[in-house]
Structure formats: C-alpha cells, structure tokens
Design an enzyme around this catalytic site. Structure first.
Site, PDB file in Angstrom:
ATOM      1  CG  HIS A   1     -87.769  23.062 109.360  1.00 28.14           C
ATOM      2  ND1 HIS A   1     -87.663  22.154 110.469  1.00 28.14           N
ATOM      3  CD2 HIS A   1     -86.901  24.037 109.656  1.00 28.14           C
ATOM      4  CE1 HIS A   1     -86.695  22.887 111.302  1.00 28.14           C
ATOM      5  NE2 HIS A   1     -86.506  23.920 110.683  1.00 28.14           N
TER       6      HIS A   1
ATOM      7  CG  HIS B   1     -86.349  25.281 114.200  1.00 28.86           C
ATOM      8  ND1 HIS B   1     -85.161  25.400 113.271  1.00 28.86           N
ATOM      9  CD2 HIS B   1     -86.020  25.257 115.361  1.00 28.86           C
ATOM     10  CE1 HIS B   1     -84.225  25.340 114.020  1.00 28.86           C
ATOM     11  NE2 HIS B   1     -84.581  25.398 115.612  1.00 28.86           N
TER      12      HIS B   1
ATOM     13  CG  MET C   1     -84.538  29.182 115.875  1.00 31.04           C
ATOM     14  SD  MET C   1     -83.861  29.004 114.156  1.00 31.04           S
ATOM     15  CE  MET C   1     -85.064  28.780 113.155  1.00 31.04           C
TER      16      MET C   1
ATOM     17  CG  MET D   1     -79.929  23.775 115.380  1.00 33.84           C
ATOM     18  SD  MET D   1     -81.198  23.776 114.375  1.00 33.84           S
ATOM     19  CE  MET D   1     -80.415  25.240 113.265  1.00 33.84           C
TER      20      MET D   1
ATOM     21  CG  HIS E   1     -78.330  34.115 108.955  1.00 28.97           C
ATOM     22  ND1 HIS E   1     -78.885  35.194 108.435  1.00 28.97           N
ATOM     23  CD2 HIS E   1     -77.685  34.500 110.195  1.00 28.97           C
ATOM     24  CE1 HIS E   1     -78.750  36.416 109.263  1.00 28.97           C
ATOM     25  NE2 HIS E   1     -77.864  35.620 110.186  1.00 28.97           N
TER      26      HIS E   1
ATOM     27  CG  ASP F   1     -82.697  22.909 110.468  1.00 27.97           C
ATOM     28  OD1 ASP F   1     -82.505  23.363 109.090  1.00 27.97           O
ATOM     29  OD2 ASP F   1     -83.342  23.608 111.308  1.00 27.97           O
ATOM     30  N   GLY F   2     -79.583  22.341 108.811  1.00 21.59           N
ATOM     31  CA  GLY F   2     -78.454  23.268 108.701  1.00 21.59           C
ATOM     32  C   GLY F   2     -77.675  22.881 107.481  1.00 21.59           C
TER      33      GLY F   2
ATOM     34  CG  MET G   1     -85.773  32.669 112.879  1.00 23.97           C
ATOM     35  SD  MET G   1     -84.362  33.118 111.706  1.00 23.97           S
ATOM     36  CE  MET G   1     -83.870  31.605 111.128  1.00 23.97           C
TER      37      MET G   1
ATOM     38  CG  ASP H   1     -86.571  27.579 109.743  1.00 19.41           C
ATOM     39  OD1 ASP H   1     -86.100  26.891 110.924  1.00 19.41           O
ATOM     40  OD2 ASP H   1     -86.254  27.175 108.682  1.00 19.41           O
TER      41      ASP H   1
ATOM     42  CB  SER I   1     -85.772  24.647 105.739  1.00 20.18           C
ATOM     43  OG  SER I   1     -85.880  26.200 106.287  1.00 20.18           O
TER      44      SER I   1
HETATM   45  C1  DX5 Z   1     -81.363  27.867 110.214  1.00 21.33           C
HETATM   46  C2  DX5 Z   1     -82.800  27.299 110.224  1.00 21.33           C
HETATM   47  C3  DX5 Z   1     -82.762  26.267 108.939  1.00 21.33           C
HETATM   48  C4  DX5 Z   1     -82.289  26.674 107.730  1.00 21.33           C
HETATM   49  C5  DX5 Z   1     -82.012  25.470 106.942  1.00 21.33           C
HETATM   50  O1  DX5 Z   1     -81.345  28.626 111.341  1.00 21.33           O
HETATM   51  O2  DX5 Z   1     -82.947  26.655 111.243  1.00 21.33           O
HETATM   52  O3  DX5 Z   1     -84.066  25.506 109.051  1.00 21.33           O
HETATM   53  O4  DX5 Z   1     -83.084  27.740 107.085  1.00 21.33           O
HETATM   54  O5  DX5 Z   1     -81.656  26.001 105.564  1.00 21.33           O
HETATM   55  P1  DX5 Z   1     -80.387  25.685 104.829  1.00 21.33           P
HETATM   56  O6  DX5 Z   1     -80.903  23.971 104.278  1.00 21.33           O
HETATM   57  O7  DX5 Z   1     -80.490  26.372 103.600  1.00 21.33           O
HETATM   58  O8  DX5 Z   1     -79.228  25.590 105.644  1.00 21.33           O
HETATM   59 ZN    ZN Z   2     -84.696  25.241 111.052  1.00 20.17          ZN
END
Ligand code: DX5
Ligand code: ZN
Length: 226
Positions: free
Chosen positions: A34, A68, A70, A140, A146, A174-175, A38, A36, A9
């Site tokens: 990945h 991803h 969001m 998730m 975050h 993920d997470g 947002m 992200d 990520s």
């Molecule tokens: C959270 C994201 C994740 C996150 C993963 O909202 O979707 O992809 O960045 O990061 P780590 O592995 O640090 O939890």
């Molecule tokens: Zn993600």
C-alpha cells in the site's frame, strides 16, 4: 466475499530503503504493498510521487503497488502512476466532483480503480453506478494524513453497508488496523486489510500477515457454510 488481500502500508516502513522494505514484506507473504501518496494539499503531509514508485517497481518487478492517492487533483497523476508501474489507483471521493470521469481515466490507463471515503463521508455517496464501476472501495478507519493513529470502529458500519450493496467487490479498510481488530473488520465485510504500524512494527511480520489473513479467511469460510 472476495479473497483475503493483505496490503502493508509503507508509511510505517524505513522509507530510506523503500524498495528493500517492500521486498521484505513480499518475502513475508503479503499480497499488495500500500503506497501512500500525499501531496501536501489534500492532506498536510508530503510523502512520495511517481518517480519513487518507478524505482520501487524497477527493483521489484513482481510488486502489486496499491496506490492510495491522498491528492487534491486525482486526475492529474493517473498517467504518471500508470507509467511508474502502479497496479491500482485509489482516489478520494472528497477530492473531486467528477468521480465517474476519474474512474474512466484510471481504467483507460489499465489501472484498477479504487474509490476512498474519509471518516466524515457517508457510504451513501457511493451510488450503485460508482460502486459498480470501481474495482475497490476503501473505507478509511482514521483521518487520512498520518500513520499510527487509533482505529475508528464506528467506520465499520459503512463497510457493512458497502458489502451488502457490492457483494463481489474488494472492500479495503485502512488506518489503525492490526490483529486486534482484523476480525471485526472482516466480519463487517472487508477483505482487503491495510496495516502499517501493525506489520512493519511487528517483531515477526510474517506471523502478523498470517494473522490478518486468517481473520478474513475465517469469515469467508463461515459465510460459505451459510
Ligand atoms: C493514513 C494512511 C494509512 C496509514 C496506515 O493516511 O492512508 O495507509 O499509513 O498506517 P497505520 O496502519 O499505521 O494506521
Ligand atoms: Zn493509506
């Protein structure tokens, strides 16, 4: 179970040099990156959009951008992400009521379609029809929004359920994922591991990617013996 896919990520990378950070991870043996995205609406943070993805792709034409999304309006960004060079487009179940329409739209832009569920959403919302038409199912293991949060092991029950019902699908977690819980994730049935902090924060990202891959490969080997 499908093959192991490791998708670092980029949220945990130095975003001021995102293209180079992606290249660094590709050189270290990852499969996907990945991304992200947002929108400050579905989640409070704002990260990046299609114009940034486009530059990353221009600088790394071999990259597989696992986007991803969001975002509150998942249909809205499909054409732009496709044009920017995205390969897969994963949207949140919670963000829309028109799941099948969004999956069809994603496919019509030649992207792979992913469907994500947040920790509060049951895996039972993913019906046979939805699960079969998506290419990837994302469970998730933290609340979206975050990086660097604590892994929620209770979410793995949902991975188990989805793996039983969709044996050939890519199932992503993920997470908070890292070498310490990768075996648990793989045993529950996940073959696509996303890890931000664990990979970008590692002294030796190549070794960490290898460890994550081995966790999934071991389960695949075990299952093939049964
Ligand atoms: C959270 C994201 C994740 C996150 C993963 O909202 O979707 O992809 O960045 O990061 P780590 O592995 O640090 O939890
Ligand atoms: Zn993600």
């Amino acid at each position: 179970m499908s093959k192991a896919i490791i998708s670092p990520s980029v949220l945990a990378s130095d975003l001021s040099k995102l293209s180079d950070e992606c290249k660094r991870m590709m050189d270290n043996g990852c499969d996907w990156l990945h991304m992200d995205v947002m929108d400050g609406n579905f989640v409070p943070n704002i990260t990046m959009g299609a114009p940034i993805l486009e530059w990353v792709y221009k600088n790394n034409p071999d990259i597989y951008m696992d986007c991803h999304m969001m975002v509150a309006d998942p249909a809205k960004w499909v054409p732009e992400v496709a044009k920017a060079g995205g390969k897969s487009y994963t949207f949140h179940y919670e963000a829309t009521e028109n799941h099948q329409d969004v999956i069809d739209l994603i496919h019509s832009h030649n992207l792979k379609a992913g469907l994500a569920i947040s920790p509060e959403t049951s895996s039972s919302v993913i019906t046979e029809a939805l699960g079969n038409s998506a290419d990837l199912l994302l469970v998730m293991t933290v609340r979206p929004g975050h990086g660097g949060q604590k892994f929620m092991p209770e979410c793995l029950e949902k991975v188990k359920d989805l793996r039983e019902r969709f044996p050939g699908k890519n199932i992503q977690v993920d997470g908070g994922v890292g070498p310490g819980n990768a075996c648990q994730c793989a045993q529950a049935g996940s073959n696509v591991l996303v890890a931000g902090t664990a990979v970008f924060g590692a002294k030796d990202p190549k070794q960490t990617i290898h460890e994550l891959r081995t966790a999934v490969d071991d389960v695949i080997a075990e299952k093939s013996k049964q």
